[in-house]
Motif scaffolding. Sequence first.
Motif, PDB file in Angstrom:
ATOM      1  N   ILE A  23       0.867  -1.189   0.000  1.00 14.57           N
ATOM      2  CA  ILE A  23       0.000   0.000   0.000  1.00 14.57           C
ATOM      3  C   ILE A  23       0.897   1.229   0.000  1.00 14.57           C
ATOM      4  O   ILE A  23       1.844   1.309   0.804  1.00 14.57           O
ATOM      5  CB  ILE A  23      -0.924   0.065   1.243  1.00 14.57           C
ATOM      6  N   ASP A  24       0.579   2.191  -0.853  1.00 12.53           N
ATOM      7  CA  ASP A  24       1.348   3.417  -0.929  1.00 12.53           C
ATOM      8  C   ASP A  24       1.181   4.215   0.371  1.00 12.53           C
ATOM      9  O   ASP A  24       0.104   4.214   0.975  1.00 12.53           O
ATOM     10  CB  ASP A  24       0.828   4.234  -2.124  1.00 12.53           C
ATOM     11  N   THR A  25       2.239   4.926   0.770  1.00 11.43           N
ATOM     12  CA  THR A  25       2.206   5.657   2.051  1.00 11.43           C
ATOM     13  C   THR A  25       1.144   6.765   2.078  1.00 11.43           C
ATOM     14  O   THR A  25       0.751   7.223   3.144  1.00 11.43           O
ATOM     15  CB  THR A  25       3.579   6.307   2.343  1.00 11.43           C
ATOM     16  N   ASN A  26       0.711   7.236   0.909  1.00 14.05           N
ATOM     17  CA  ASN A  26      -0.308   8.300   0.884  1.00 14.05           C
ATOM     18  C   ASN A  26      -1.691   7.814   0.458  1.00 14.05           C
ATOM     19  O   ASN A  26      -2.584   8.629   0.232  1.00 14.05           O
ATOM     20  CB  ASN A  26       0.161   9.441  -0.024  1.00 14.05           C
ATOM     21  N   LEU A  54       2.181  12.409   7.171  1.00 11.85           N
ATOM     22  CA  LEU A  54       1.837  13.216   8.350  1.00 11.85           C
ATOM     23  C   LEU A  54       1.393  14.611   7.928  1.00 11.85           C
ATOM     24  O   LEU A  54       0.369  15.116   8.389  1.00 11.85           O
ATOM     25  CB  LEU A  54       3.050  13.311   9.290  1.00 11.85           C
ATOM     26  N   VAL A  55       2.162  15.209   7.024  1.00 13.81           N
ATOM     27  CA  VAL A  55       1.814  16.552   6.542  1.00 13.81           C
ATOM     28  C   VAL A  55       0.468  16.511   5.808  1.00 13.81           C
ATOM     29  O   VAL A  55      -0.334  17.437   5.892  1.00 13.81           O
ATOM     30  CB  VAL A  55       2.956  17.097   5.629  1.00 13.81           C
ATOM     31  N   ASN A  56       0.207  15.391   5.120  1.00 13.67           N
ATOM     32  CA  ASN A  56      -1.069  15.256   4.404  1.00 13.67           C
ATOM     33  C   ASN A  56      -2.233  14.845   5.309  1.00 13.67           C
ATOM     34  O   ASN A  56      -3.352  14.661   4.841  1.00 13.67           O
ATOM     35  CB  ASN A  56      -0.939  14.235   3.262  1.00 13.67           C
ATOM     36  N   GLY A  57      -1.952  14.626   6.605  1.00  9.38           N
ATOM     37  CA  GLY A  57      -3.041  14.428   7.573  1.00  9.38           C
ATOM     38  C   GLY A  57      -3.467  12.989   7.811  1.00  9.38           C
ATOM     39  O   GLY A  57      -4.642  12.734   8.084  1.00  9.38           O
ATOM     40  N   ILE A  58      -2.518  12.043   7.804  1.00  9.95           N
ATOM     41  CA  ILE A  58      -2.931  10.646   8.042  1.00  9.95           C
ATOM     42  C   ILE A  58      -3.535  10.458   9.432  1.00  9.95           C
ATOM     43  O   ILE A  58      -4.498   9.698   9.608  1.00  9.95           O
ATOM     44  CB  ILE A  58      -1.757   9.660   7.807  1.00  9.95           C
TER      45      ILE A  58
END
Length: 418
Positions: free
Chosen positions: A48-51, A76-80
């Motif tokens: 699975i891709d990290t994003n 993290l910056v993208n809000g996981i």
Amino acid sequence: MNILVIGQGGREHAIAWKLSQSKKASKIFVSPGNGGTELESDCTNVEIDTNDFSSIKNFVEHNAIEVVIVGPEDPLVNGIKDYLSESNVLVFGPDKKGARLEGSKIFSKKFLFENNIPTGDASFFSSSEDAIKYLKNSIFPIVLKADGLAAGKGVLVAKKFDEAKNWVNEVMNNLKFGDAGSNIVIEECLFGTELSYMGILTPDSFIPFETSLDYKPLLDGNKGPNTGGMGCIAPSPLINESLKKNIFEMVVKPTINGLRNIGVNYFGFMYFGLMIKNDIPKVLEFNCRLGDPETQCLMMQMKSDLLDIILQALERGEPKITWNKGANLGVVIASAGYPNNYQRNKLIKLSRFDGVKLFHAGTKIVEGKLITNGGRVFSLNASSKTIKSCKEAVYTNIKNVYFEDMIFRKDIGEVYES
Ligand code: AMP
Ligand code: GLY
């Protein structure tokens, strides 16, 4: 306890390897992982891709995952953390608001200024004309930074005006880093020796890790372009009680207070990138994750159970971390061309190692064969009494790794001052 580690670098291999030693760990999944995590008997790679947050959420919910540990900065910056907040899972890493400390250089500079944390002077630009006009009256070297994430390539220490002007054109007009470069920071160049100061940050406290020194430039003698890191030693030879006290009072304490004042409840790794001169720290950057290759050294040095430490921190505890005595040193082995366009799909041959640990980064297994799949391919690490004996162990064993045109620095362990 089932755990999901997100990421695919050497850092994530080291984290997963360390977690696998915990009595509390049941299944350890790594998404997407690399050849090294696939070869670890206690880890399982998940493609699975990290994003790809919705696939991660689905995996978490269907595999009874209790803790997610996020390795790299971009999820993290993208809000996981925000995305997984409705799932019944603990996420170790800051939310989107906290991750801005790394996700926006302008935000982090303003945070540093507002909280009186020592750092280089800086100005912000949203127009290339204004930036170039400013550079005409500047003293060189000077540091240029894209505001947003640029896969570790968004910083230039420019020695001359022409170099700086070209960078501004490439980044702001030709959008070399996409939107990440629409705004930039132009910053005073700091001199001294860098120190990677990492640990676990909670809303009330900072639990420091052993210090480390990262070798950023590509070539021996700290020459050539900056990379993600070509090697590391831990602990840093710079560290002493007075410096530790200064870092706590001048950097850590105001960071904790500053985050509280803006309503950030931070739970995760924190990496203060510092420049040290005469035991005085100045902040170069905040990272909301651990460093790579520093983590490989630190996971080998850590005596405590990492999972236990993380679980205590998530409950606002202040766990005491114990460390093995002695030192650790790691040398990164990279693909020809790195940090620019690099070669891939080279067949890797590994022989038997003695007294060292090989962490994988850009590797994958295809039809049973281990091949290169990234710029930084391995970090070869040794723990021993002294940096000197670690160095001997690593450089003696490096001949047991082979792929065509591999590159590595021969001087990891020397200490340089800029
Ligand atoms: P950053 O992503 O901001 O840490 O920048 C990456 C690297 O660029 C740092 O680790 C330093 O080697 C260098 N750097 C960043 N800011 C400065 C500065 N103000 N002065 C000197 N070097 C810097
Ligand atoms: N080794 C530096 C970093 O991880 O940012």
